[in-house]
Design a protein around this motif. Structure first.
Motif, PDB file in Angstrom:
ATOM      1  N   GLY A 255       0.818  -1.210   0.000  1.00  0.00           N
ATOM      2  CA  GLY A 255       0.000   0.000   0.000  1.00  0.00           C
ATOM      3  C   GLY A 255       0.849   1.256   0.000  1.00  0.00           C
ATOM      4  N   SER A 256       1.943   1.241   0.769  1.00  0.00           N
ATOM      5  CA  SER A 256       2.804   2.427   0.823  1.00  0.00           C
ATOM      6  C   SER A 256       3.489   2.655  -0.517  1.00  0.00           C
ATOM      7  CB  SER A 256       3.842   2.292   1.944  1.00  0.00           C
ATOM      8  OG  SER A 256       4.817   1.307   1.651  1.00  0.00           O
ATOM      9  N   MET A 257       3.914   1.569  -1.193  1.00  0.00           N
ATOM     10  CA  MET A 257       4.529   1.714  -2.505  1.00  0.00           C
ATOM     11  C   MET A 257       3.519   2.253  -3.512  1.00  0.00           C
ATOM     12  SD  MET A 257       6.355  -1.106  -5.035  1.00  0.00           S
ATOM     13  CE  MET A 257       4.792  -1.760  -5.648  1.00  0.00           C
ATOM     14  N   ASN A 258       2.312   1.710  -3.485  1.00  0.00           N
ATOM     15  CA  ASN A 258       1.288   2.167  -4.411  1.00  0.00           C
ATOM     16  C   ASN A 258       0.861   3.595  -4.107  1.00  0.00           C
ATOM     17  OD1 ASN A 258       0.038   1.367  -6.751  1.00  0.00           O
ATOM     18  ND2 ASN A 258      -1.762   0.516  -5.752  1.00  0.00           N
ATOM     19  N   MET A 259       0.915   3.978  -2.819  1.00  0.00           N
ATOM     20  CA  MET A 259       0.614   5.356  -2.443  1.00  0.00           C
ATOM     21  C   MET A 259       1.603   6.312  -3.102  1.00  0.00           C
ATOM     22  SD  MET A 259       0.780   7.239   1.275  1.00  0.00           S
ATOM     23  CE  MET A 259       2.575   7.224   1.266  1.00  0.00           C
ATOM     24  N   MET A 260       2.893   6.009  -2.967  1.00  0.00           N
ATOM     25  CA  MET A 260       3.912   6.868  -3.563  1.00  0.00           C
ATOM     26  C   MET A 260       3.785   6.880  -5.082  1.00  0.00           C
ATOM     27  SD  MET A 260       5.479   8.196  -1.085  1.00  0.00           S
ATOM     28  CE  MET A 260       5.976   7.978   0.632  1.00  0.00           C
ATOM     29  N   GLY A 261       3.499   5.702  -5.654  1.00  0.00           N
ATOM     30  CA  GLY A 261       3.349   5.643  -7.098  1.00  0.00           C
ATOM     31  C   GLY A 261       2.209   6.503  -7.583  1.00  0.00           C
ATOM     32  N   ASN A 262       1.102   6.426  -6.896  1.00  0.00           N
ATOM     33  CA  ASN A 262      -0.054   7.153  -7.374  1.00  0.00           C
ATOM     34  C   ASN A 262      -0.038   8.623  -6.992  1.00  0.00           C
ATOM     35  OD1 ASN A 262      -2.084   5.261  -8.817  1.00  0.00           O
ATOM     36  ND2 ASN A 262      -1.194   4.056  -7.164  1.00  0.00           N
ATOM     37  N   ALA A 263       0.881   9.002  -6.114  1.00  0.00           N
ATOM     38  CA  ALA A 263       1.145  10.432  -5.962  1.00  0.00           C
ATOM     39  C   ALA A 263       1.723  10.959  -7.278  1.00  0.00           C
ATOM     40  CB  ALA A 263       2.114  10.677  -4.811  1.00  0.00           C
ATOM     41  N   GLY A 264       2.658  10.193  -7.858  1.00  0.00           N
ATOM     42  CA  GLY A 264       3.163  10.549  -9.183  1.00  0.00           C
ATOM     43  C   GLY A 264       2.064  10.514 -10.223  1.00  0.00           C
ATOM     44  N   GLY A 265       1.188   9.516 -10.113  1.00  0.00           N
ATOM     45  CA  GLY A 265       0.075   9.405 -11.042  1.00  0.00           C
ATOM     46  C   GLY A 265      -0.938  10.512 -10.891  1.00  0.00           C
ATOM     47  N   ALA A 266      -1.047  11.088  -9.703  1.00  0.00           N
ATOM     48  CA  ALA A 266      -1.964  12.208  -9.486  1.00  0.00           C
ATOM     49  C   ALA A 266      -1.391  13.517 -10.007  1.00  0.00           C
ATOM     50  CB  ALA A 266      -2.280  12.331  -7.992  1.00  0.00           C
ATOM     51  N   ILE A 267      -0.069  13.659  -9.908  1.00  0.00           N
ATOM     52  CA  ILE A 267       0.579  14.892 -10.360  1.00  0.00           C
ATOM     53  C   ILE A 267       0.565  14.982 -11.889  1.00  0.00           C
ATOM     54  CG2 ILE A 267       2.805  16.077 -10.499  1.00  0.00           C
ATOM     55  CD1 ILE A 267       3.367  15.005  -7.662  1.00  0.00           C
TER      56      ILE A 267
END
Length: 429
Positions: A372-384
Motif C-alpha cells: 500500500g505504501s509503494m502504491n501510495m507513492m506511485g499514485n502520488a506521481g500518477g496524481a501529479i
C-alpha cells in the motif's frame, strides 16, 4: 486415497477472482478517459478542469493505499475487498451521473478511496495463498489481466457510446449508462468473492492437506503492528517508493490523456482508428507483465538470486521504456509512434510484477501495508501527471513532445532506483 495425495487447486480460484477484479478495476478506471470528451462538452469543462477530475482519483488512490493495505493485514483481505469493491462500484455509477465539476471531482475522489484497497489486498491474498515460488507468476497474470482489461476498454466504451449513425456500429448509450453497467459488475464480484473466499487456506473446505503442504507457511508469526522505524530507515523501501513514483508518473499518461493526445497529434485519424490505437499501450503492457512472470523463474536460476532478477528486470524495463518514448517523438506516422509508445508500456511492465513481488518478500506479514505504501507513492506521481500535462501544453503552445520527454526522464530516474533495491531484506524479525 490417491485423490487425497493430489493437491487441490483452490488457489487457482483465488487467482481467478483476482484476475476478474483486476479487469473490473481497470475498466472502471479507464472508462472515463474515453468518455472524457463527451463529459467535457456536456458539463462545460476545460482541459484543466478535466485534469482536476483525473487527479482527484490519483490523490485519493495514493492517500488511502496505506490504510487499505494495513486494514487487510489487520482484519484480512476478505472483508476489506468486499467493502472497497462495493464502495468504488457505487462511485463508478456516480461518476456518470455527475452534474458539474464539483460533483465529478468528489465522485472520482471517493472512487479512488475505494480502489486504493484493491491491489494491496490482492497482494496480501497472494501472500497467504501462494508459495513464494509462484507469487511473481501470479502477479504477472494479475497485471496482464489488469492491463488488458484497460486496453480493451476504449473499444468497449467506444462501441457502447457510438450512435450507429454515419456508418458507426454501436449501442448509442449515453455515457451515464455505461458507468452504471460497469458499476454493477463490481457489486456482483464483491458478493461472489465474499461468499467463497477465506483469508487462510486452512479455513477453506476446498483446500486439502496436500495443497496446504504445497503452499506451506505463508505468514510469519507475530503481530501486525507496522514497524515504521525499520520501514523509514530502509533504503530498499525508499527506492521501491521512488521507482514506483517515477513509473506511475509516466504510466498515467496511458490511462488519462492518451486518447486526447491521439486526437490532437494525429488529426487525420478516424474515431475508430483512435479507439484502436488507444488500446495499444495497455495491451502491450499486459504482454510485459506476463512475460516478466514467465521468465522470472529462469532468470532466478541464471542469476542465482530472486533479488538480482527483480533488480535487472527493473533496470532494463524502465530504461527501455524511456528510450522508446523518445523514439516515439521522432516520427509523424501514427502507427509507428503509437507502436513505440506501446513498447514503452511493455517495458514498463517488465518491472511491475517484480516490484509487487518485492513488497511480498520484504514485507512478509506486513505485505499489505508495504504494498500500500509503494502504491501510495506511485499514485502520488500518477496524481501529479494529469495536472502537469495541461499546464505544460499551455506553456508550450500545445507541444506534446515536451510532456513525452518528461515521461521518458521519469523512466530513467526510476531505472536508477532499481540499482539500490534488495528484495532479500525483511521488515519483520
Amino acid at each position: 486415497m490417491e485423490s487425497d495425495l493430489r493437491p487441490s487447486r483452490a488457489r487457482q480460484v483465488v487467482l481467478f477472482f483476482a484476475v476478474t477484479l483486476a479487469v473490473i478495476t481497470y475498466i472502471d478506471r479507464v472508462c472515463i478517459s474515453q468518455a472524457a470528451p463527451m463529459m467535457q462538452e456536456e458539463l462545460g469543462l476545460t482541459k484543466t478542469q478535466m485534469g482536476y477530475a483525473f487527479a482527484a482519483f490519483g490523490w485519493a488512490y495514493a492517500l488511502f493505499e496505506i490504510p487499505g493495505g494495513w486494514l487487510g493485514d489487520r482484519i484480512g483481505p476478505r472483508r476489506v475487498l468486499m467493502r472497497v469493491v462495493s464502495m468504488w462500484s457505487i462511485f463508478t455509477v456516480a461518476t456518470g451521473w455527475a452534474w458539474n465539476l464539483i460533483s465529478l471531482v468528489v465522485s472520482r475522489f471517493l472512487f479512488g478511496v475505494g480502489e486504493a484497497g484493491c491491489f494491496p489486498n490482492l497482494t496480501k491474498a497472494f501472500t497467504l495463498w501462494f508459495p513464494m515460488a509462484e507469487r511473481v507468476k501470479a502477479q504477472g497474470i494479475l497485471w496482464l489481466s489488469a492491463r488488458w482489461g484497460g486496453a480493451f476498454t476504449p473499444l468497449l466504451v467506444g462501441w457502447m457510446l457510438a450512435s450507429g449513425t454515419e456508418g458507426k456500429v454501436g449501442l448509442g448509450l449515453h455515457y451515464k449508462w455505461v458507468f452504471l453497467i460497469f458499476g454493477l459488475l463490481g457489486v456482483v464480484w464483491a458478493l461472489s468473492f465474499f461468499r467463497w473466499f477465506r483469508d487462510h487456506p486452512k479455513d477453506h473446505p476446498a483446500v486439502n492437506a496436500a495443497e496446504l503442504a504445497h503452499i506451506g507457511e505463508t505468514e510469519p508469526p507475530g503481530d501486525h503492528a507496522m514497524p515504521w522505524g525499520r520501514l523509514v530507515a530502509s533504503r530498499t523501501v525508499w527506492m521501491l517508493w521512488a521507482q514506483y513514483f517515477c513509473m506511475s508518473y509516466a504510466w498515467y499518461f496511458y490511462i488519462t490523456w492518451f486518447p486526447t493526445y491521439l486526437k490532437e497529434q494525429f488529426t487525420s485519424l478516424t474515431e475508430m482508428e483512435r479507439a484502436l490505437l488507444a488500446c495499444v499501450p495497455l495491451f502491450f503492457g499486459g504482454i510485459g507483465c506476463v512475460t516478466a512472470g514467465m521468465i522470472s523463474a529462469r532468470l532466478d536460476r541464471l542469476f542465482g538470486s530472486i533479488a538480482r532478477t527483480r533488480r535487472w528486470l527493473g533496470v532494463l524495463g524502465m530504461t527501455v521504456a524511456g528510450v522508446m518514448l523518445l523514439i516515439s517523438m521522432q516520427t509523424n506516422a501514427p502507427l509507428a509512434s503509437v507502436l513505440a509508445i506501446g513498447l514503452a508500456a511493455l517495458s514498463n511492465d517488465l518491472a511491475m510484477p517484480g516490484a509487487w513481488g518485492a513488497c511480498m518478500d520484504v514485507g512478509g506479514r506486513h505485505a499489505g501495508a508495504l504494498a500500500g505504501s509503494m502504491n501510495m507513492m506511485g499514485n502520488a506521481g500518477g496524481a501529479i501527471a494529469p495536472m502537469v500535462v495541461p499546464l505544460v501544453l499551455a506553456a508550450t503552445n500545445n507541444n506534446w513532445s515536451v510532456n513525452i520527454a518528461l515521461f521518458a526522464v521519469a523512466y530513467f530516474l526510476g531505472a536508477g532506483c532499481w540499482f539500490f533495491i534488495n528484495s532479500e531484506e525483511r521488515l519483520h524479525e
